[in-house]
Design a protein around this motif. Sequence first.
Motif, short mmCIF file in Angstrom:
data_model
loop_
_atom_site.label_atom_id
_atom_site.label_comp_id
_atom_site.label_asym_id
_atom_site.label_seq_id
_atom_site.Cartn_x
_atom_site.Cartn_y
_atom_site.Cartn_z
N ALA A 280 -13.28 -8.55 16.71
CA ALA A 280 -12.32 -8.71 15.62
C ALA A 280 -12.97 -9.40 14.43
O ALA A 280 -12.79 -8.99 13.27
CB ALA A 280 -11.11 -9.50 16.09
N ALA B 143 -11.75 -9.45 10.69
CA ALA B 143 -10.41 -10.03 10.69
C ALA B 143 -10.47 -11.51 10.35
O ALA B 143 -11.35 -12.24 10.81
CB ALA B 143 -9.76 -9.83 12.05
N ALA C 172 -4.97 -13.48 13.03
CA ALA C 172 -4.56 -12.78 14.25
C ALA C 172 -3.25 -13.35 14.77
O ALA C 172 -2.98 -14.55 14.65
CB ALA C 172 -5.63 -12.88 15.31
N VAL D 193 -5.02 -8.49 12.86
CA VAL D 193 -5.01 -7.90 14.21
C VAL D 193 -3.93 -8.57 15.04
O VAL D 193 -3.53 -9.71 14.79
CB VAL D 193 -6.37 -8.06 14.92
CG1 VAL D 193 -7.47 -7.33 14.17
CG2 VAL D 193 -6.73 -9.53 15.11
N LYS E 72 -4.32 -3.91 13.47
CA LYS E 72 -4.86 -3.19 14.61
C LYS E 72 -4.38 -3.89 15.88
O LYS E 72 -4.20 -5.11 15.90
CB LYS E 72 -6.38 -3.15 14.59
CG LYS E 72 -6.97 -2.53 13.33
CD LYS E 72 -6.60 -1.07 13.18
CE LYS E 72 -7.29 -0.45 11.97
NZ LYS E 72 -6.88 0.97 11.78
N LEU F 183 -5.27 -5.04 19.56
CA LEU F 183 -6.41 -5.32 20.43
C LEU F 183 -5.92 -5.73 21.82
O LEU F 183 -4.84 -6.27 21.97
CB LEU F 183 -7.28 -6.44 19.85
CG LEU F 183 -7.69 -6.36 18.38
CD1 LEU F 183 -8.63 -7.50 18.05
CD2 LEU F 183 -8.32 -5.02 18.07
#
Length: 373
Positions: free
Chosen positions: A157, A163, A166, A221, A246, A248
């Motif tokens: 990440a 990123a 998160a 993320v 995204k 994960l």
Amino acid sequence: MRNLAVTLTAVLSAGFTISACAQEVVIIGHSGPLSGPQAVTGKDNENGLRLALEEINKTGLIVGGKKVTFKLASEDDQADPRVGVQIAQKLVDSGVVAVLGPYNSGVAIPASRVYNNANVPLLPVASNPALTQQGYKNIFRIGASDSLLGGTMAEFAAKTLKAKTAAIIDDRSAYGQGIAEEFAKVAKANGINIVGQEFTNSSAMDFLSILTTIKGKNPDVIFLGGYAAQGAPLARQMVQRGLKAKLLGGDGICSPDMGRVAGDAASIVYCAQGGTSLDKSAEGREFLTKYKKTYNADAQVYAVSYYDGLKLLADAMTKAGTTTDKAKITAQLAKENYKGVAGTYAFDAVGELKGAPTTVYTIKNSQPVPYAQ
């Protein structure tokens, strides 16, 4: 004299027949989720184990001068810790020599006490680090731990996806909590700001309320500590709600089933598996082809680990010269350096797989595909 000769011939012939047919039946246990939301994974693991068992029985295994036939005792632990402990006692009482599984950390940790008390070697893929930190000598993890899987995704990440922020969703299972904690720890060390921590459960299908909260924080993320049964609807709902993040996760969401159920939404998924990509080696490609031909389905994450695990166990029995002395088998497993399809199996002092490699995948055409920049 003629009658005596005939009698001797008959006795010798009978003796030869008895010797030629003499064999030892060894019961191998399996504990996994064969029903419920994770049934696809549990059956996949069992299939990998059965494939190895059938090959071993077909080619023949000689241990201590005796022909050995493996018999599988496979039990459905329903991914439930309470049921898993009951299954452990049932398998021990049935006389299993070793057990492949459990799959879930929440099952493996309490069940491992039963197996340890009975000195039964345990070869799980359950990934919570706490499993091998109990001081038991009978546990040999045949997959990567959460510390590797969660850490791999955190570094991915930060370094690959660049990123900065998160959010984390944790299903509160031993697996989900463990891998989420490892992701958070390594993410923070790599400069990622954790802007939200949400909690769900292993049977959840509706994440719209959680995603409404997360969307306002606009993370780069979202990390899911959970399984494909949650990850697939989560990915779809992320796309539906217009989140740009995204998704994960670890090995729990890294499967063909994740891609099949999530559909086009699987394009936002990145996940980590232990081991190297099977299609990178001749042995791996052969396994995938063999599995597909046998079961008319694609192998998921850990079928190959269970396949390798049983062959590792057979190798340890052969070298230890016994199928019944669990202490000797355990001692040999601790010394193994076995080359399997997915990699080499050797263990450290607590039973962790040495140098366990991890690979980051994306989902394309419903299949996990190694990520390539």
